[in-house]
Design an enzyme around this catalytic site. Structure first.
Site, PDB file in Angstrom:
ATOM      1  N   LEU A 121       0.834  -1.195   0.000  1.00 18.09           N
ATOM      2  CA  LEU A 121       0.000   0.000   0.000  1.00 18.09           C
ATOM      3  C   LEU A 121       0.871   1.248   0.000  1.00 18.09           C
ATOM      4  O   LEU A 121       1.836   1.354   0.749  1.00 18.09           O
ATOM      5  CB  LEU A 121      -0.894   0.000   1.243  1.00 18.09           C
ATOM      6  CG  LEU A 121      -1.706   1.282   1.489  1.00 18.09           C
ATOM      7  CD1 LEU A 121      -2.806   1.422   0.454  1.00 18.09           C
ATOM      8  CD2 LEU A 121      -2.299   1.282   2.898  1.00 18.09           C
ATOM      9  N   HIS A 122       0.505   2.211  -0.859  1.00 19.15           N
ATOM     10  CA  HIS A 122       1.260   3.457  -0.922  1.00 19.15           C
ATOM     11  C   HIS A 122       0.320   4.621  -1.198  1.00 19.15           C
ATOM     12  O   HIS A 122      -0.683   4.479  -1.891  1.00 19.15           O
ATOM     13  CB  HIS A 122       2.343   3.387  -2.000  1.00 19.15           C
ATOM     14  CG  HIS A 122       1.841   2.933  -3.336  1.00 19.15           C
ATOM     15  ND1 HIS A 122       1.571   1.604  -3.605  1.00 19.15           N
ATOM     16  CD2 HIS A 122       1.540   3.612  -4.466  1.00 19.15           C
ATOM     17  CE1 HIS A 122       1.132   1.491  -4.848  1.00 19.15           C
ATOM     18  NE2 HIS A 122       1.097   2.704  -5.392  1.00 19.15           N
ATOM     19  N   MET A 123       0.668   5.761  -0.645  1.00 16.30           N
ATOM     20  CA  MET A 123      -0.111   6.970  -0.859  1.00 16.30           C
ATOM     21  C   MET A 123       0.615   7.865  -1.856  1.00 16.30           C
ATOM     22  O   MET A 123       1.828   8.053  -1.776  1.00 16.30           O
ATOM     23  CB  MET A 123      -0.313   7.725   0.459  1.00 16.30           C
ATOM     24  CG  MET A 123      -1.226   8.938   0.328  1.00 16.30           C
ATOM     25  SD  MET A 123      -1.522   9.759   1.935  1.00 16.30           S
ATOM     26  CE  MET A 123       0.044  10.648   2.131  1.00 16.30           C
TER      27      MET A 123
END
Length: 202
Positions: A112-114
């Site tokens: 998961l990455h923003m």
């Protein structure tokens, strides 16, 4: 040799190598690492990645983050770090009209990455409609919207999932195929070359 048309390998879709590349890192602490996107879709483009592991695995989706009891706390920490990344790496730009911060509703790479990205969208790596729409349609989940939708409660994650239809992958993917239009003035564009030329006027 990789066959034409074959699916990318799991390692190709992983950010783990970049996460450990000191040249790619712009920020790192015990909980998060922020790296430059290898294929930036704008002048400034970074990925903020939680280092947390659950049962030996990192978070893989926005839904997984939102279902945590500390989801609101995590999102607020990520916002603070995003502000720091922008202030230290993006000249005079600030969060808001000039910089977007949020998640793709369906992650194309792991973990998961923003996304922290400037809204100029001037890049040779921005090649197709799906690239552009992934940042300018409802497919993109703005961080402040996720925080607000919690209603001040860490336990509000499921409510957020429901509000943004995050379990409806068919609907989410439709956003990627919507007609091209400028994210700043809503002018319709027939293709990517005309869109890119139009964006220069902003």
């Amino acid at each position: 040799m990789k066959r034409l048309g074959s699916k990318p390998s799991a390692s190709f879709l992983s950010l783990e190598k970049a996460m450990n590349d000191s040249d790619a890192q712009v920020l790192k602490n015990d909980e998060f690492v922020c790296i430059k996107d290898k294929y930036p879709k704008a002048i400034y483009h970074f990925l903020l990645i939680p280092l947390l592991k659950v049962n030996g695995k990192r978070l893989s989706s926005v839904q997984e983050l939102l279902k945590r009891d500390d989801s609101l706390e995590m999102l607020k920490k990520m916002r603070d770090l995003a502000i720091r990344v922008v202030n230290e790496n993006c000249g005079q730009k600030r969060l808001g009209a000039e910089m977007s911060v949020g998640f793709h509703s369906i992650q194309s790479m792991q973990p998961l990455h923003m996304q922290i990205i400037s809204t100029d969208f001037r890049s040779a790596c921005l090649k197709n409609k799906k690239h552009f729409n992934s940042f300018t349609s409802k497919y993109f989940l703005h961080l402040d919207d996720l925080i607000e939708a919690h209603g001040g409660e860490n336990s509000g994650g499921q409510r957020v999932i429901n509000k943004f239809d995050l379990d409806n992958t068919t609907k989410l993917k439709e956003y990627l195929n919507q007609d091209l239009k400028c994210h700043k003035c809503a002018a319709k564009q027939s293709n990517m070359p005309t869109l890119k030329k139009h964006l220069e006027s902003h």
